[in-house]
Design a protein around this motif. Structure first.
Motif, PDB file in Angstrom:
ATOM      1  N   GLN A   1       0.830  -1.201   0.000  1.00  0.00           N
ATOM      2  CA  GLN A   1       0.000   0.000   0.000  1.00  0.00           C
ATOM      3  C   GLN A   1       0.865   1.251   0.000  1.00  0.00           C
ATOM      4  OE1 GLN A   1      -3.282   0.717   0.078  1.00  0.00           O
ATOM      5  NE2 GLN A   1      -3.321   2.821   0.872  1.00  0.00           N
ATOM      6  N   LEU A   2       1.902   1.238   0.825  1.00  0.00           N
ATOM      7  CA  LEU A   2       2.732   2.426   0.951  1.00  0.00           C
ATOM      8  C   LEU A   2       3.623   2.647  -0.268  1.00  0.00           C
ATOM      9  CD1 LEU A   2       3.696   2.093   4.716  1.00  0.00           C
ATOM     10  CD2 LEU A   2       2.021   3.623   3.690  1.00  0.00           C
ATOM     11  N   ARG A   3       3.824   1.591  -1.058  1.00  0.00           N
ATOM     12  CA  ARG A   3       4.609   1.745  -2.290  1.00  0.00           C
ATOM     13  C   ARG A   3       3.753   2.166  -3.471  1.00  0.00           C
ATOM     14  NH1 ARG A   3       7.377  -3.096  -0.704  1.00  0.00           N
ATOM     15  NH2 ARG A   3       6.103  -4.282  -2.177  1.00  0.00           N
ATOM     16  N   ARG A   4       2.425   2.216  -3.276  1.00  0.00           N
ATOM     17  CA  ARG A   4       1.569   2.672  -4.361  1.00  0.00           C
ATOM     18  C   ARG A   4       1.920   4.113  -4.698  1.00  0.00           C
ATOM     19  NH1 ARG A   4      -3.662   3.150  -2.592  1.00  0.00           N
ATOM     20  NH2 ARG A   4      -4.403   3.341  -4.720  1.00  0.00           N
ATOM     21  N   ALA A   5       2.116   4.340  -5.989  1.00  0.00           N
ATOM     22  CA  ALA A   5       2.660   5.626  -6.413  1.00  0.00           C
ATOM     23  C   ALA A   5       1.634   6.416  -7.196  1.00  0.00           C
ATOM     24  CB  ALA A   5       3.904   5.395  -7.276  1.00  0.00           C
ATOM     25  N   GLY A   6       1.778   7.726  -7.119  1.00  0.00           N
ATOM     26  CA  GLY A   6       1.012   8.599  -7.976  1.00  0.00           C
ATOM     27  C   GLY A   6      -0.038   9.419  -7.267  1.00  0.00           C
ATOM     28  N   THR A   7       0.066  10.726  -7.421  1.00  0.00           N
ATOM     29  CA  THR A   7      -0.956  11.646  -6.938  1.00  0.00           C
ATOM     30  C   THR A   7      -1.128  12.737  -7.983  1.00  0.00           C
ATOM     31  OG1 THR A   7      -1.662  13.019  -5.065  1.00  0.00           O
ATOM     32  CG2 THR A   7       0.665  13.101  -5.637  1.00  0.00           C
ATOM     33  N   THR A   8      -2.322  13.227  -8.159  1.00  0.00           N
ATOM     34  CA  THR A   8      -2.625  14.169  -9.236  1.00  0.00           C
ATOM     35  C   THR A   8      -2.161  15.580  -8.889  1.00  0.00           C
ATOM     36  OG1 THR A   8      -4.537  12.863  -9.926  1.00  0.00           O
ATOM     37  CG2 THR A   8      -4.492  15.159 -10.624  1.00  0.00           C
ATOM     38  N   LEU A   9      -1.609  16.275  -9.889  1.00  0.00           N
ATOM     39  CA  LEU A   9      -1.246  17.680  -9.775  1.00  0.00           C
ATOM     40  C   LEU A   9      -2.282  18.494 -10.565  1.00  0.00           C
ATOM     41  CD1 LEU A   9       2.601  17.419 -10.431  1.00  0.00           C
ATOM     42  CD2 LEU A   9       1.412  17.420  -8.227  1.00  0.00           C
ATOM     43  N   THR A  10      -3.092  19.250  -9.863  1.00  0.00           N
ATOM     44  CA  THR A  10      -4.152  20.024 -10.509  1.00  0.00           C
ATOM     45  C   THR A  10      -3.596  21.343 -11.022  1.00  0.00           C
ATOM     46  OG1 THR A  10      -5.769  19.050  -9.004  1.00  0.00           O
ATOM     47  CG2 THR A  10      -6.424  21.048 -10.170  1.00  0.00           C
ATOM     48  N   PRO A  11      -3.879  21.702 -12.268  1.00  0.00           N
ATOM     49  CA  PRO A  11      -3.340  22.964 -12.797  1.00  0.00           C
ATOM     50  C   PRO A  11      -3.952  24.180 -12.113  1.00  0.00           C
ATOM     51  CG  PRO A  11      -4.854  21.958 -14.378  1.00  0.00           C
ATOM     52  CD  PRO A  11      -4.657  20.958 -13.279  1.00  0.00           C
ATOM     53  N   ARG A  12      -3.164  25.239 -12.008  1.00  0.00           N
ATOM     54  CA  ARG A  12      -3.680  26.517 -11.552  1.00  0.00           C
ATOM     55  C   ARG A  12      -4.607  27.086 -12.625  1.00  0.00           C
ATOM     56  NH1 ARG A  12      -3.017  28.715  -6.329  1.00  0.00           N
ATOM     57  NH2 ARG A  12      -1.077  27.943  -5.435  1.00  0.00           N
ATOM     58  N   ARG A  13      -5.740  27.652 -12.190  1.00  0.00           N
ATOM     59  CA  ARG A  13      -6.713  28.206 -13.129  1.00  0.00           C
ATOM     60  C   ARG A  13      -6.771  29.733 -13.098  1.00  0.00           C
ATOM     61  NH1 ARG A  13      -7.611  23.535 -15.998  1.00  0.00           N
ATOM     62  NH2 ARG A  13      -8.469  21.879 -14.668  1.00  0.00           N
ATOM     63  N   MET A  14      -6.373  30.340 -11.957  1.00  0.00           N
ATOM     64  CA  MET A  14      -6.509  31.793 -11.797  1.00  0.00           C
ATOM     65  C   MET A  14      -5.179  32.401 -11.363  1.00  0.00           C
ATOM     66  SD  MET A  14      -9.808  32.454 -12.354  1.00  0.00           S
ATOM     67  CE  MET A  14     -10.051  34.075 -11.599  1.00  0.00           C
ATOM     68  N   TRP A  15      -4.894  33.615 -11.870  1.00  0.00           N
ATOM     69  CA  TRP A  15      -3.740  34.357 -11.379  1.00  0.00           C
ATOM     70  C   TRP A  15      -4.065  34.946 -10.013  1.00  0.00           C
ATOM     71  CZ3 TRP A  15       0.199  32.994 -14.051  1.00  0.00           C
ATOM     72  CH2 TRP A  15       0.159  32.860 -15.432  1.00  0.00           C
ATOM     73  N   PRO A  16      -3.080  35.108  -9.125  1.00  0.00           N
ATOM     74  CA  PRO A  16      -3.353  35.745  -7.834  1.00  0.00           C
ATOM     75  C   PRO A  16      -3.806  37.194  -8.028  1.00  0.00           C
ATOM     76  CG  PRO A  16      -1.207  34.652  -7.835  1.00  0.00           C
ATOM     77  CD  PRO A  16      -1.682  34.666  -9.246  1.00  0.00           C
TER      78      PRO A  16
END
Length: 696
Positions: free
Chosen positions: A499-514
């Motif tokens: 379980q702990l070796r399961r890899a991968g998490t999503t990187l969500t793109p930024r949609r708005m400028w600060p």
């Protein structure tokens, strides 16, 4: 009459304890300010519901209960109804009901109004509701009163606003403050704040009712397991033997989610619960636990004060809280209405690092606070926290915390549209902040002592809370010489490791400028054009994970040497790529040129390109010879990065025929990937797919 109300609340056999009688008498007959410090489950809520019923029959106004958590509010509304008391709550989870509840309050149809401390300074509530309530309330209740005190384990700036509210109450309005976790210093501090100053300048101290803090149903233990896989395996094998349903506490959100996922895969009915859980999901998760529809909630401290389930059978901590006092607060959820409840702590090697991180978020230095104040003083009108970001070296959450403190001190004021400066003089109390920091360090050392003590564990916790009756309990693992075994089967341990070796998490793109970027020389605003964004990316793991996080923290530590990427991480990244459901396969690999870890990043890009048989493009180069600083908020970070990179010479990428796989070591705010992806898209790349080793 009081006993009748109590029996409606707690059952036909219920009778008021001596100190409950004393508290009710002080509030109803003597109209006295009272501080009740009693163990969890003692019946503090019975005091204020019985007192409310009696005061209402005498024609007094509604009771106002200031309560810190939604879980408490939901429980209290139901409990009040059982006692024949009509209660309502105004909080962040029910905005659609605010107007009707405020109308009910105005016409006297509400006996008890529960509000969060944050609502006390909401401009509309403060100006339209609170002013009237202050003059008509029959009883003010401050629940979890240790939050008022700088020395309380869960101090909250919003609670300090109660000082102003207490000062504005008409003479003779009783006040009740309650808590289960207050040592001598906190009791003294809260008592001072509750005191009534007479015409002669003398302060009348409140009545303090303080009882013993032993909980005879709780059986405490500590089990030191060697590593994270073993702790997960232990949970999986021992959860069926723990009585009833309960809570598994973790120190971080990602750990709560990962543990809940593992236990679900092992066949248990559990749910994660944290600050990232939506309000509706929280409510349903709490109800599922109350109904014994889940074996456990895997929760952060977001499930803490006020959650009331009398038959909660166990509390397990996966990682130690930073103080014995906060630990006592959390284990107090268990065993209120059962003869025996198991309380077990499984400490981890990463606990101290997590404590250090939260310690770093204490009140900032004076120069930084002055920057916030100066910006508001120079503004033409109110500024939101987002509008303040480009001007100060603080994250948004810390800006909010500073504003709350300045507000309570009278230097700023929250108004519709944001915050304004009041022009009042403000002094930075450096000595107070230093003493608070020292106290936190002392509490951490005490927690480490709890883990290793050979004496009674309950006595240790009671002594930490200055309970004069602290003595050996005869129930904990040290008193009895018995505890849970640390043994786990090889099969379950292997499953935990997998379980702990399961890899991968999503990187969500930024949609708005600060907000406010033009003020710092970056001419962007609003939505980031779709043609300049990257697509959802992937990271091998989070630095906060209990799986890959340990390995990645070691590799990416500032003290770690820059080396080629280890083969185990390459193969793990290959697994992430294999599971990636992209719409178009990458047509090439490009990396972010790194000044800190050039060998690590370039070697990862080379290996991925070779394994995938993809062309490797020259890296996106940093323009200057030094790495950008890690800005404390989005606006500052983006300003640092804006002109830092350039596309490789010859930069026309329109002929690749597919998206680029963009490789970097880790991403924190996401702005480096956003800026570099914008450059690549503007150079003709049809898409950008970010891949990093880690994300925070």
């Amino acid at each position: 009459m009081a006993e009748q109300r109590l029996r409606a609340l707690a059952g036909p056999e219920a009778a008021l304890r001596e100190d409950q009688w004393r508290a009710v008498r002080a509030l109803v007959l003597e109209r006295q300010r009272t501080l009740v410090v009693q163990r969890t489950g003692w019946g503090k809520s019975a005091v204020y519901f019985v007192a409310t019923a009696l005061l209402r029959e005498l024609g007094e106004g509604p009771t106002v209960i200031v309560s810190p958590l939604l879980a408490l509010m939901r429980n209290q509304v139901e409990a009040a109804a059982a006692a024949g008391v009509h209660a309502a709550t105004i909080n962040s989870a029910n905005p659609e009901e605010w107007a009707s509840i405020e109308e009910e309050v105005a016409v006297g149809a509400v006996d008890v109004l529960l509000v969060s401390p944050e609502r006390l300074n909401n401009p509309e509530f403060r100006d339209n509701v609170l002013t009237e309530l202050t003059h008509t309330t029959g009883l003010l209740v401050v629940d979890e009163a240790h939050c008022i005190s700088d020395w309380g384990h869960d101090f909250r700036p919003d609670y300090r606003r109660l000082r102003s509210l207490l000062a504005e109450l008409p003479e003779g309005v009783p006040v009740l403050a309650t808590t289960a976790t207050a040592n001598d210093r906190v009791v003294h501090d809260v008592s001072e704040q509750l005191g009534v100053t007479g015409d002669d300048g003398a302060t009348e101290s409140p009545l303090v009712l303080r009882g013993e803090l032993d909980r005879q149903s709780l059986h405490l233990g500590v089990l030191d397991l060697s590593d994270t896989p073993r702790r997960l395996a232990w949970l999986a094998e021992n959860l069926p033997t723990l009585p009833g349903s309960g809570i598994i506490y973790t120190l971080t959100v990602s750990t709560a989610e990962e543990v809940a996922d593992f236990l679900t895969r092992q066949g248990f009915t559990v749910a994660a619960y944290s600050g990232r859980t939506g309000a509706a999901e929280r409510g349903s998760a709490e109800q599922a636990l109350l109904n014994n529809e889940v074996k456990a909630l895997v929760a952060t401290s977001a499930l803490g004060m006020g959650f009331d389930k009398p038959d909660l059978g166990f509390v397990v901590h996966l990682g130690a809280p930073p103080s014995p006092i906060s630990y006592y607060q959390q284990i107090g959820r268990a065993g209120r209405g059962v003869r025996r409840a198991e309380v077990l702590l499984l400490p981890g090697r990463e606990d101290q690092r997590i404590w250090d991180y939260f310690t770093s978020l204490t009140f900032p230095p004076e120069s930084t606070v002055r920057a916030v104040l100066n910006t508001l003083e120079q503004a033409d009108g109110p500024l939101s926290t987002a509008a303040l970001e480009p001007h100060v070296e603080l994250s948004r959450s810390r800006i909010e915390m500073v504003l709350k403190v300045l507000d309570v001190d009278g230097a700023v004021r929250r108004v519709k549209g944001g915050w304004t400066a009041t022009g009042r003089r403000w002094d930075y109390d450096a000595e107070r902040y230093r003493r608070i920091a020292e106290q936190r360090e002392h509490e951490q050392r005490a927690m480490l002592d709890y883990l290793t003590t050979t004496g009674c564990r309950m006595q240790f916790l009671r002594s930490a809370l200055d309970d004069p009756g602290a003595r050996p309990c005869g129930r904990c693992d040290n008193c009895t010489g018995r505890g849970f075994t640390a043994e786990v089967s090889a099969e379950t341990l292997t499953q935990a490791e997998h379980q702990l070796r399961r890899a991968g998490t999503t990187l969500t793109p930024r949609r708005m400028w600060p907000a406010g970027m033009k003020e710092v020389g970056v001419d962007v605003a609003g939505r980031i054009p779709a043609g300049e964004q990257h697509e959802p990316g992937r990271a091998l793991g989070r630095l906060t994970d209990i799986g890959w996080g340990n390995r990645l923290r070691e590799l990416l530590s500032p003290q770690a040497p820059d080396t080629g990427v280890p083969e185990e991480l390459v193969q793990a990244c290959v697994g992430v790529l294999a599971d990636w459901d992209w719409s178009r396969r990458p047509a090439g690999v490009i990396s972010v040129g790194s000044l800190r870890r050039p060998e690590l990043v370039s070697s990862l890009a080379e290996r991925i390109a070779a394994i995938g048989r993809l062309p490797l493009l020259p890296p996106v180069s940093p323009v200057s010879g030094h790495a950008p600083t890690a800005g404390p908020n989005s606006a500052r970070r983006l300003a640092e990065l804006w002109n830092r990179f350039e596309v490789p010479s010859g930069g026309d990428l329109s002929g690749l025929g597919g998206p680029l796989l963009l490789v970097d070591d880790y991403t924190d705010t996401g702005w480096t990937l956003t800026v570099v992806s914008r450059l690549l898209r503007r150079a003709g790349a049809v898409g950008v797919l970010p891949l990093t080793l880690a994300t925070t």
